[in-house]
Design a protein around this motif. Structure first.
Motif, PDB file in Angstrom:
ATOM      1  N   ASN A 236       0.981  -1.049  -0.116  1.00 55.12           N
ATOM      2  CA  ASN A 236       0.062   0.022   0.071  1.00 55.12           C
ATOM      3  C   ASN A 236       0.851   1.384  -0.004  1.00 55.12           C
ATOM      4  O   ASN A 236       0.413   2.367  -0.273  1.00 55.12           O
TER       5      ASN A 236
ATOM      6  N   GLY B 210       0.032   3.540  -4.831  1.00 54.86           N
ATOM      7  CA  GLY B 210      -0.603   2.962  -3.937  1.00 54.86           C
ATOM      8  C   GLY B 210      -0.801   1.281  -3.971  1.00 54.86           C
ATOM      9  O   GLY B 210      -1.583   0.880  -3.301  1.00 54.86           O
TER      10      GLY B 210
ATOM     11  N   ASN C  45      -6.211  -0.255  -9.535  1.00 54.40           N
ATOM     12  CA  ASN C  45      -4.901  -0.525  -9.321  1.00 54.40           C
ATOM     13  C   ASN C  45      -3.920  -0.771 -10.606  1.00 54.40           C
ATOM     14  O   ASN C  45      -3.013   0.175 -10.884  1.00 54.40           O
TER      15      ASN C  45
ATOM     16  N   GLN D 101      -3.783   2.381 -12.768  1.00 53.27           N
ATOM     17  CA  GLN D 101      -2.677   3.406 -12.195  1.00 53.27           C
ATOM     18  C   GLN D 101      -1.422   3.015 -12.697  1.00 53.27           C
ATOM     19  O   GLN D 101      -0.600   3.822 -13.226  1.00 53.27           O
TER      20      GLN D 101
ATOM     21  N   LYS E 273      -9.593   5.935  -7.490  1.00 54.15           N
ATOM     22  CA  LYS E 273      -8.840   5.161  -8.473  1.00 54.15           C
ATOM     23  C   LYS E 273      -8.836   5.858  -9.772  1.00 54.15           C
ATOM     24  O   LYS E 273      -8.162   5.934 -10.583  1.00 54.15           O
TER      25      LYS E 273
ATOM     26  N   GLU F 157      -6.795  -0.981   1.512  1.00 58.57           N
ATOM     27  CA  GLU F 157      -8.206  -1.212   0.656  1.00 58.57           C
ATOM     28  C   GLU F 157      -8.915  -2.503   1.023  1.00 58.57           C
ATOM     29  O   GLU F 157      -8.093  -3.522   1.728  1.00 58.57           O
TER      30      GLU F 157
ATOM     31  N   ASN G 218      -5.570   1.781  -1.934  1.00 59.07           N
ATOM     32  CA  ASN G 218      -6.290   2.945  -2.755  1.00 59.07           C
ATOM     33  C   ASN G 218      -7.825   2.652  -2.464  1.00 59.07           C
ATOM     34  O   ASN G 218      -8.710   2.358  -3.252  1.00 59.07           O
TER      35      ASN G 218
END
Length: 396
Positions: free
Chosen positions: A41, A46, A76, A79, A104, A273, A303
């Motif tokens: 994390n 993230g 995720n 990103q 996100k 998360e 995230n």
């Protein structure tokens, strides 16, 4: 097939791009084991996803890169791909489920990617990405069913072995299986005696079910707060890797996930998360025997949407007996309510909300229903308060 050499090469590729994340010891997750948190994390973007996304992007030929890349993700991987593409100067298009956390979505856009929101869950976004790839000629970057991606994620396993070679058990979240495939390959290649267990949300057990039946199966639907692992169907490559390297797969409930998130927040000041916290939930609830063992929980991402986090905290407090709601039927006479509240106050419970309802259905004209929400220390404290009320003749 994925190899340790591929993962070691991935580690070199990631130098200067991905962080070597901390491995923190925790005295709170399980008092009967030596538990450590692998803090993905705290990774760039993230979550661990940057690792696999960047390794895959770095492997592209000039022709593949010139076409631009497309990916599907609950957030995720999006990103990770967006940042990797930005660093390489490549155009990126990301298909995301329409219900993906706003944080996100906005983070993905901030790295310069074009975001296409698709109604449904991850699998629906994946179908749309394939459709656009065929239509536009983009290069498709799969979030988990790819050896370069798996190798990148496997660098998490290398870091665990470097910091804690004496690890006995490692808990790893599973969605599509990319992270656990890489981590398990790395760990089993270095220390075959270390057990690697996958953890899935009870509402999305696609890999667990597939492994148990020894064939890939697709769930009709998934339902979990852990959106990052809400995957209906595992990948072919990840399924093979799990069959080969993983010692078992367990599931955790929504309440257990919420409790794990709350514990990380309170005890470690750490945001995780839902998908990231499932490993901690498994260790907290002894899904496998870890007594006296060195245990690593991979917290894969942090995230989480702050609006969702508020509801998760509330659910965690309820699960741990620290917020409780109950109703009392009593005579509708002056002074009755204050007597009830005084008894509650004397037990040390903190009153959060009171609703005095004369109009409740089925209640006699001479009675009233009082709905109370209280804050207590734990379940035992709540039971103590209930016993005190019953001793005074109240029916809860």
């Amino acid at each position: 097939m994925l190899t340790l050499e591929m993962i070691q090469d991935a580690k070199k590729t990631l130098e200067g791009v991905a962080r070597v994340t901390p491995l923190y010891e925790s005295a709170f997750i399980n008092p009967n084991a030596n538990v450590f948190i692998k803090c993905e994390n705290m990774q760039v973007t993230g979550s661990f996803k940057l690792r696999g996304a960047y390794v895959k992007t770095a492997s592209l030929t000039e022709e593949e890169a010139s076409k631009g890349v497309i990916a599907c993700s609950a957030g995720n991987h999006a990103q990770g791909v967006a940042l990797a593409a930005q660093k390489k100067g490549i155009k990126a298009t990301i298909c995301m489920p329409a219900g993906a956390p706003l944080a996100k979505v906005e983070a993905t856009k901030s790295y310069g990617a074009e975001v296409v929101l698709v109604p449904g869950v991850y699998d629906d976004a994946a179908a749309k990405a394939v459709e656009l790839q065929q239509e536009k000629g983009y290069t498709f970057l799969h979030p988990f069913n790819d050896e370069y991606v798996m190798a990148g994620q496997g660098t998490v396993g290398l870091e665990i072995m470097e910091k804690l070679p004496e690890a006995d058990v490692v808990f790893v979240p599973i969605g599509g299986g990319g992270l656990i495939s890489g981590v398990a390959c790395a760990i089993k290649s270095i220390n075959p005696n270390c057990k690697v267990y996958g953890v899935q949300a009870a509402g999305a057990p696609s890999m667990k079910q597939s492994i148990e039946h020894k064939k890939i199966e697709k769930l009709a639907s998934v339902s979990t707060m852990a959106d990052g692992i809400a995957v209906k169907e595992p990948g072919t490559l990840t399924f093979e890797a799990c069959m080969k390297y993983v010692d078992g797969i367990v599931t955790v409930t929504e309440a257990e996930i919420a409790s794990a998130i709350l514990m990380l927040l309170e005890k470690h000041k750490m945001v995780a998360e839902g998908a990231g916290a499932v490993s901690v939930a498994a260790a907290m609830t002894n899904k496998v025997d870890i007594k006296g063992k060195n245990v690593v929980c991979v917290v894969s991402g942090g995230n989480v949407d702050v609006n969702v986090l508020d509801r998760i905290i509330d659910k965690g407090l309820q699960e741990n007996g620290r917020i409780a709601e109950f109703s009392v039927m009593m005579a509708d006479k002056p002074g009755q309510l204050i007597q009830l509240l005084q008894i509650i106050a004397q037990t040390g419970a903190n009153i959060l909300d009171v609703n005095h309802d004369r109009r409740a259905k089925g209640v006699a004209v001479s009675n009233v229903v009082v709905n109370v929400t209280v804050e207590t220390r734990n379940k035992a404290h709540y039971e103590e308060m209930v016993a005190a009320l019953k001793a005074q003749g109240y029916t809860i």
